[in-house]
Design a protein around this motif. Sequence first.
Motif: not given
Length: 271
Positions: A69-73, A103-115
């Motif tokens: 998924v990280r490579q695809n993103l 916003p808080q964005i780290d392209p190496e991690l899933p999003s911290p935002y939920h909902g």
Amino acid sequence: MGAAIHRSLPSVAALKRCSCNGIPFYRFRQLAECEAAGHAIFTRLGGVSPPPFDSLNVGYNTGDKAANVRQNLARITMVTGSSRLLFSRQVHGSNIMIVNMSPQIDPELPSPYHGYDGFICPLPNVVLLVKIADCQAVLLFDRQQRVAALLHVGWRGNVDNIAAKAVHLMVHHYHSRPQEILAAIGPSLGPCCAEFRQWRDYFPGHFREFETEENHFDLWALSRQQLLDAGLVAEHIEIAGLCTKCHTDIFFSYRGEGETGRFAAALWTCG
């Protein structure tokens, strides 16, 4: 490679077939004419994930490996020109995040935002992204105030009228004029395949207007009407007209495949 990719993508009136670095995607014709907005409707093609997530899967919660998924993103960032991808763990609801600060964005991690199933953002080069496998991506762009809104709209989102909610938030927070907002409805379940046998249990009665045959609904027309009721102009609303379940060679479809990936729709304000 570009020509081969174009032959594999269905041709429809509302969409332009595009490719970048070997990654195919669509752009809406009218929205593409707005220089202040950037957008892309990706497909399932051009990524690294193996079946049944082949190949440009952007969903972390599908069963695919996170590294894929990280490579695809990362491939999507090559198309958008920005690594600031803002997305949420979607819940098929109607919560919308207003993004006025970086916003808080780290392209190496899933999003911290939920909902959240939608974002509204005036910040340049923050790429709003939703993940789709039959639901609608609804893109809204105020060309006067340069504000972008991107929504993940499932049938629950239609019931909650998330599209009108987004328009009202744009008016309230950014003084948008609905008649200046451009809108686009992405590839999703078409009236041919949007079957809801128990629809009387969860659809309001007026949705019956959009029943095209027994238990089948035109959710594209429903979303269009909800946008019109919110004040948008008919000439400013584009509909892709591509059914994801009918085109599982091009798009992921939960209805058509069960275990599968998610394709991306992206929208941003250009810097």
